[in-house]
Design an enzyme around this catalytic site. Structure first.
Site, short mmCIF file in Angstrom:
data_model
loop_
_atom_site.label_atom_id
_atom_site.label_comp_id
_atom_site.label_asym_id
_atom_site.label_seq_id
_atom_site.Cartn_x
_atom_site.Cartn_y
_atom_site.Cartn_z
N THR A 91 0.86 -1.18 0.00
CA THR A 91 0.00 0.00 0.00
C THR A 91 0.90 1.23 0.00
O THR A 91 2.13 1.12 -0.02
CB THR A 91 -0.92 0.05 1.24
N CYS A 92 0.29 2.40 0.08
CA CYS A 92 1.09 3.62 0.08
C CYS A 92 1.91 3.75 1.37
O CYS A 92 2.90 4.48 1.39
CB CYS A 92 0.21 4.85 -0.11
N ASN A 93 1.54 3.05 2.42
CA ASN A 93 2.24 3.18 3.70
C ASN A 93 3.02 1.96 4.13
O ASN A 93 3.72 2.00 5.13
CB ASN A 93 1.24 3.52 4.81
N ARG A 94 2.90 0.85 3.40
CA ARG A 94 3.60 -0.35 3.84
C ARG A 94 3.81 -1.34 2.71
O ARG A 94 3.10 -1.34 1.71
CB ARG A 94 2.85 -1.04 4.97
#
Length: 87
Positions: free
Chosen positions: A63-66
């Site tokens: 995802t955009c964060n992980r």
């Protein structure tokens, strides 16, 4: 067999569920961006992880964060090192 839920004999598997990855708390944006995966690259990564000796099943979440890999492995310590090399 009676009492087995209709599944027959079930053997115990000595496996570990291993999660290796990074997120917005553990890595700066530049590192996360360098590991961002497209859908095609996720498919390639899943195939590569499953081809490693000792990995029975694997999944990649990006995802955009992980970015995380989740694997069912026979030797978690050894596989952690190999998965880190793949990333």
């Amino acid at each position: 067999m009676a009492g087995d839920g209709g599944f027959g004999r079930v053997d115990r598997m000595d496996r570990e569920v291993l999660v290796v990855g990074l997120n917005h708390r553990t890595a700066p944006l530049e590192v996360r961006e360098s590991l961002a995966l497209t859908d095609e690259r996720i498919d390639d990564m899943n195939r590569l992880l499953c081809s490693l000796g000792g990995v029975d099943e694997a999944a990649v979440v990006s995802t955009c964060n992980r970015v995380e890999t989740i694997a069912c492995a026979s030797d978690g310590n050894r596989m952690e090192s190999e998965i880190l090399q793949v990333l």
